[in-house]
Design an enzyme around this catalytic site. Structure first.
Site, PDB file in Angstrom:
ATOM      1  N   HIS A   1       0.814  -1.222   0.000  1.00  0.00           N
ATOM      2  CA  HIS A   1       0.000   0.000   0.000  1.00  0.00           C
ATOM      3  C   HIS A   1       0.848   1.273   0.000  1.00  0.00           C
ATOM      4  O   HIS A   1       0.348   2.353  -0.290  1.00  0.00           O
ATOM      5  CB  HIS A   1      -0.995  -0.007   1.176  1.00  0.00           C
ATOM      6  CG  HIS A   1      -0.394   0.205   2.531  1.00  0.00           C
ATOM      7  ND1 HIS A   1      -0.134  -0.828   3.404  1.00  0.00           N
ATOM      8  CD2 HIS A   1      -0.014   1.342   3.177  1.00  0.00           C
ATOM      9  CE1 HIS A   1       0.362  -0.339   4.521  1.00  0.00           C
ATOM     10  NE2 HIS A   1       0.455   0.961   4.411  1.00  0.00           N
TER      11      HIS A   1
ATOM     12  N   ASP B   1       0.273  -7.800   1.805  1.00  0.00           N
ATOM     13  CA  ASP B   1       0.658  -6.393   1.691  1.00  0.00           C
ATOM     14  C   ASP B   1       2.179  -6.267   1.651  1.00  0.00           C
ATOM     15  O   ASP B   1       2.793  -5.646   2.517  1.00  0.00           O
ATOM     16  CB  ASP B   1       0.067  -5.612   2.862  1.00  0.00           C
ATOM     17  CG  ASP B   1       0.027  -4.115   2.595  1.00  0.00           C
ATOM     18  OD1 ASP B   1       0.634  -3.683   1.595  1.00  0.00           O
ATOM     19  OD2 ASP B   1      -0.593  -3.394   3.379  1.00  0.00           O
TER      20      ASP B   1
ATOM     21  N   SER C   1       4.416   2.077   8.276  1.00  0.00           N
ATOM     22  CA  SER C   1       4.244   0.999   7.307  1.00  0.00           C
ATOM     23  C   SER C   1       5.529   0.725   6.537  1.00  0.00           C
ATOM     24  O   SER C   1       6.185   1.643   6.042  1.00  0.00           O
ATOM     25  CB  SER C   1       3.140   1.353   6.307  1.00  0.00           C
ATOM     26  OG  SER C   1       1.889   1.399   6.940  1.00  0.00           O
TER      27      SER C   1
END
Length: 278
Positions: free
Chosen positions: A13, A44, A125
């Site tokens: 992402h 992911d 992230s």
């Protein structure tokens, strides 16, 4: 950075905008143009690369041997403001399943992930989660909204295969068998009046186009049909802790697997060869 020749692991992402150009800024403020090599379709994970040599890189550990309660350290860029922030905590849980959202309407179900109380915030992230030996055991991926000290990381062992394949072939091929299913437990087994409370029950979706078995897929070629229950793959029991998707993710395109299947009141074995998801 996972190799001194510029391979980098991050979250899908983070680099999912195909129209964007990406730049990697190192801690010494050098900047490098980055190329997105692969986006994992079922997790992911993304692999990107910068050109050069002798980059400092991290050692990947073994996420299969981690235990609840052990100390972990997270590094990231929380809120996009506080670069190279370090936080410490413990592993709070293992093999969690969560539905993660990007904030822009995109969602993805993440299975078999690590829960930690080390402070993880938006912007962390793609950052590493370390053990106390400085080995990467996870990649920070998500945080529970409306809660404190509930963060999540992808286990590093699920990332190693992705990295190895991208390094070897330059791309990522994802194996699949081609069925739509739900994982059984006691509640679901009672609801459908089934004789077993584990396995993957093959079912169609709500729409007419949501077929239980994809025509021409490995499952179709092997004779699997709607209402079959895949009980085991290569002798490994399929349940909520060990899903069919988890087992397939450990394999490679072209691998032959043996399925134990409950079919119309009988248990039988089927062999099929995994093909590439298009």
């Amino acid at each position: 950075l996972i190799s001194n020749d510029g391979y980098i692991v991050t979250n899908k992402h983070v680099v999912s905008d195909t129209a964007a150009e990406y730049t990697v800024i190192l801690s010494d403020e050098r900047e490098f143009s980055a190329k997105v090599l692969a986006l994992a379709p079922s997790n992911d994970i993304a692999v990107i690369k910068i050109e050069g040599n002798d980059f400092p890189s991290l050692k990947l550990g073994d996420s299969d041997v981690i235990r609840v309660g052990q100390t972990v350290i997270a590094i990231g860029n929380p809120l996009g403001e506080f670069a190279n922030s370090v936080s410490r905590g413990i592993i709070s849980g293992l093999k969690r399943s969560v539905t993660a959202g990007s904030g822009y309407g995109d969602t993805e179900t993440l299975d078999n992930i690590i829960q930690t109380d080390a402070a993880i915030n938006p912007g962390n992230s793609g950052g590493p989660l370390f053990n106390i030996d400085g080995e990467v055991i996870g990649i920070n991926v998500a945080v529970a909204q409306g809660a404190e000290n509930i963060g999540f990381a992808l286990p590093v062992n699920s990332i190693k295969r992705v990295v190895d394949e991208v390094k070897t072939t330059g791309k990522l091929s994802t194996p699949y068998i081609g069925v739509r299913y739900i994982i059984l437990d006691e509640t679901v087994a009672k609801e459908y009046s089934l004789p077993v409370d584990y396995g993957a029950l093959i079912l169609r979706g709500e729409r007419m186009t949501d077929l239980a078995v994809i025509p021409g897929s490995p499952a179709d070629k092997a004779g699997l049909i709607e209402n079959d229950i895949i009980l085991e793959m290569n002798g490994q029991k399929i349940d909520t802790e060990n899903t069919l998707a988890d087992l397939i993710a450990e394999k490679q395109v072209g691998d032959e697997v043996t399925l134990q299947v409950w079919h119309k009141g009988e248990t039988k074995e089927l062999k099929l060869r995994l093909e590439e998801r298009k």
